[in-house]
Design an enzyme around this catalytic site. Sequence first.
Site, PDB file in Angstrom:
ATOM      1  N   CYS A 100      67.190  31.021  51.118  1.00  0.00           N
ATOM      2  CA  CYS A 100      68.348  30.214  50.718  1.00  0.00           C
ATOM      3  C   CYS A 100      68.537  29.114  51.767  1.00  0.00           C
ATOM      4  O   CYS A 100      68.661  29.397  52.956  1.00  0.00           O
ATOM      5  CB  CYS A 100      69.602  31.086  50.649  1.00  0.00           C
ATOM      6  SG  CYS A 100      71.124  30.142  50.431  1.00  0.00           S
ATOM      7  N   CYS A 104      73.519  23.793  49.088  1.00  0.00           N
ATOM      8  CA  CYS A 104      73.880  23.519  47.691  1.00  0.00           C
ATOM      9  C   CYS A 104      75.368  23.712  47.432  1.00  0.00           C
ATOM     10  O   CYS A 104      75.947  23.018  46.586  1.00  0.00           O
ATOM     11  CB  CYS A 104      73.119  24.452  46.750  1.00  0.00           C
ATOM     12  SG  CYS A 104      71.365  24.456  47.022  1.00  0.00           S
ATOM     13  N   THR A 191      78.058  31.190  52.466  1.00  0.00           N
ATOM     14  CA  THR A 191      76.661  30.817  52.680  1.00  0.00           C
ATOM     15  C   THR A 191      76.556  29.605  53.604  1.00  0.00           C
ATOM     16  O   THR A 191      77.178  28.578  53.367  1.00  0.00           O
ATOM     17  CB  THR A 191      76.011  30.499  51.317  1.00  0.00           C
ATOM     18  OG1 THR A 191      76.029  31.683  50.530  1.00  0.00           O
ATOM     19  CG2 THR A 191      74.586  30.025  51.485  1.00  0.00           C
ATOM     20  N   GLU A 257      75.170  34.539  55.377  1.00  0.00           N
ATOM     21  CA  GLU A 257      76.534  34.511  54.876  1.00  0.00           C
ATOM     22  C   GLU A 257      77.457  35.001  55.978  1.00  0.00           C
ATOM     23  O   GLU A 257      77.022  35.722  56.883  1.00  0.00           O
ATOM     24  CB  GLU A 257      76.710  35.405  53.643  1.00  0.00           C
ATOM     25  CG  GLU A 257      76.388  34.723  52.316  1.00  0.00           C
ATOM     26  CD  GLU A 257      74.894  34.595  52.068  1.00  0.00           C
ATOM     27  OE1 GLU A 257      74.133  35.425  52.612  1.00  0.00           O
ATOM     28  OE2 GLU A 257      74.481  33.672  51.347  1.00  0.00           O
ATOM     29  N   HIS A 292      77.080  25.480  40.230  1.00  0.00           N
ATOM     30  CA  HIS A 292      76.352  26.426  41.077  1.00  0.00           C
ATOM     31  C   HIS A 292      75.444  27.332  40.235  1.00  0.00           C
ATOM     32  O   HIS A 292      74.392  27.769  40.715  1.00  0.00           O
ATOM     33  CB  HIS A 292      77.342  27.254  41.896  1.00  0.00           C
ATOM     34  CG  HIS A 292      76.768  27.676  43.224  1.00  0.00           C
ATOM     35  ND1 HIS A 292      76.072  26.817  44.044  1.00  0.00           N
ATOM     36  CD2 HIS A 292      76.751  28.870  43.876  1.00  0.00           C
ATOM     37  CE1 HIS A 292      75.665  27.457  45.119  1.00  0.00           C
ATOM     38  NE2 HIS A 292      76.049  28.698  45.035  1.00  0.00           N
ATOM     39  N   TYR A 296      71.009  27.677  40.650  1.00  0.00           N
ATOM     40  CA  TYR A 296      70.123  28.838  40.723  1.00  0.00           C
ATOM     41  C   TYR A 296      68.881  28.680  39.844  1.00  0.00           C
ATOM     42  O   TYR A 296      67.888  29.374  40.043  1.00  0.00           O
ATOM     43  CB  TYR A 296      70.889  30.114  40.316  1.00  0.00           C
ATOM     44  CG  TYR A 296      71.798  30.644  41.419  1.00  0.00           C
ATOM     45  CD1 TYR A 296      72.240  29.834  42.445  1.00  0.00           C
ATOM     46  CD2 TYR A 296      72.204  31.974  41.418  1.00  0.00           C
ATOM     47  CE1 TYR A 296      73.065  30.315  43.439  1.00  0.00           C
ATOM     48  CE2 TYR A 296      73.039  32.474  42.415  1.00  0.00           C
ATOM     49  CZ  TYR A 296      73.458  31.632  43.422  1.00  0.00           C
ATOM     50  OH  TYR A 296      74.273  32.112  44.406  1.00  0.00           O
ATOM     51  N   CYS A 299      66.782  26.745  42.926  1.00  0.00           N
ATOM     52  CA  CYS A 299      66.463  27.383  44.223  1.00  0.00           C
ATOM     53  C   CYS A 299      65.736  28.709  44.044  1.00  0.00           C
ATOM     54  O   CYS A 299      64.759  29.003  44.750  1.00  0.00           O
ATOM     55  CB  CYS A 299      67.733  27.552  45.051  1.00  0.00           C
ATOM     56  SG  CYS A 299      68.944  28.714  44.397  1.00  0.00           S
ATOM     57  N   GLU A 447      72.188  38.014  45.720  1.00  0.00           N
ATOM     58  CA  GLU A 447      72.832  36.726  45.470  1.00  0.00           C
ATOM     59  C   GLU A 447      72.534  36.245  44.050  1.00  0.00           C
ATOM     60  O   GLU A 447      73.371  35.610  43.403  1.00  0.00           O
ATOM     61  CB  GLU A 447      72.328  35.700  46.488  1.00  0.00           C
ATOM     62  CG  GLU A 447      73.062  34.363  46.428  1.00  0.00           C
ATOM     63  CD  GLU A 447      72.523  33.394  47.462  1.00  0.00           C
ATOM     64  OE1 GLU A 447      72.848  33.553  48.649  1.00  0.00           O
ATOM     65  OE2 GLU A 447      71.756  32.487  47.089  1.00  0.00           O
TER      66      GLU A 447
END
Lengths: 482, 107
Positions: A100, A104, A191, A257, A292, A296, A299, A447
């Site tokens: 990650c 973003c 994050t 995180e 968001h 995904y 990413c 996640e």
Amino acid sequence: MPLKTAQQYEESLRRLKLKVYLLGERIDNPVDHPIIRPSMNSVKMTYALAEDPLHEDLMTAKSHLTGKKVNRFCHLHQSADDLIRKVKMQRLLGQKTGACFQRCVGMDAINAVDSVTFEMDRKLGTDYHQRFAKFLLMMQEEDLTVDGAMTDPKGDRGLPPCRQEDPDMYVRVVEKQDKGIVVRGAKAHQTGALNSHWVLVMPTIAMGSDDADYAVSFACPADAEGISYIYGRQSCDTRKLEGGTMDVGNARFGGHEALMVFDNVFVPWEDVFMCGEHAFSGLLVERFAGYHRQSYGGCKVGVGDVLIGAAALAADFNGAAKASHIKDKLIEMTHLNETLYACGIACSAEGSRTESGTYLINLLLANVCKQNVTRFPYEIARLAEDIAGGIMVTMPSERDLSHPEIGDVIRKYLRGPAGISAEHRMRIMRLIENITLGTAAVGYRTESMHGAGSPQAQRIMISRQGNLDHKKQLAKELAGIA
Amino acid sequence: MDPVKIVGIKYCGGCNPEIDRSRVAEELGACLPKGFELTPTSVPGRWDIGVLICGCATACANRPELMAEARRWIIVCGLAVDDVEVPGDRIVEAIVEKLSKIALSKS
């Protein structure tokens, strides 16, 4: 030119005075801490690739505010093409880091806050959008990494914010002053918080009038007085303290995180973008979550590319690459991964303009994208473990491999086909382990399940956006029902 | 004597490349025909010829605003040059052929 170099980014982080706790200790230098640094490297990559002619076409965009070239993470989407490029950029970064890359959330937050403050001002006569535009300009000019902070701890999920036993379970305004507000509470699962220059806070749920004090959105420096961070543990995280490069699986990159605590933090009015307008909190949550959920589809696909490549190499190194079931499993992994990508591209291509001019993804398709993300990475990970074999979790350590007596034993018994060393075989196994059940599994598995909203949140949105009446009418017409 | 023609190289973002884009650029630089000079900048502008090297057939970097930045473009889209399929090891040869034709057409 408002683009930081990768090195300038790292130096800028060193100037922050963050209050960080990790494994029960206060950390004075997060940038160089062996557990934290790989996550910093991932964010640093978002700066490095923006400087690279081989990648700048995706990594940068033309600012609608200044016309200057800015990092795409600081950009408001001005077209469906921008939305598509965002997904491609995220896939690229997932490929380059296998983790990650954290930036973003802020990008998704600015895009959501932009359109919501614009519409709020139009309806209520407030001036939030103007304030936000100033913040955005600073973010672009200084090429800032911004932590988008939405998720509150929530306490008893059966109760609204105002009825919680402890009123701090959701971030709230505790005092309004002439020059600003004072906020208290916490944001969970933050994050990239320690790798961010600023924080952009948003409410976490739709709220009613009783919860007006909780309907708050604002920006503040990551090291503002009163903010502290408690670093989240990851599976196998202390392997990073051992000093090797093999057992960690991915020695250079990672994610993180943290629990972010606001203890009476003062925020000047110029950085407040919502304060009591509870009717707009739901819209802000919906749009941020939509962006968001689109993210995904980029990413996770990039990390999936790495995992598929690693599984294929594991098959080569095991001498099993020609087996038909192995080939079929790699096909299945690719099929699942590209299905996620297809969803990310589709919700972007069908994006539409909002009142502020910023483009919004197709929310139905973005939610379908994320719903698939809650499942497919798990299956891809399962297939990777299947191909890798049990040796992935039973093999000796890097220290054993370099031991003067047993090192040769390991090299003898863990070697692969001719030309494949035990070390290379072990390295690829560790990379698969890292993504499927090590530190990177936080990003690739759990996640994928809960980030950007847990599966049920998407199902609610799919139910709302599914246009069921239209489908019923189609059926009636064909069935001859008047 | 014709002036030297400036050739610039622009890449797509490279999210899923089917070819090694940097290798294409390196090899092109090594066998550029006479009368052409490769500019080191990747920022388009005042190029006589732009070579757009995209990693796949989507060629997402092929946008009208970019096309305005050079007088002529040669576009590599994965395993194709100007829409004609080319084996991976002949991409540079195909670009050089096109540059040579451009040189001849001007002389």
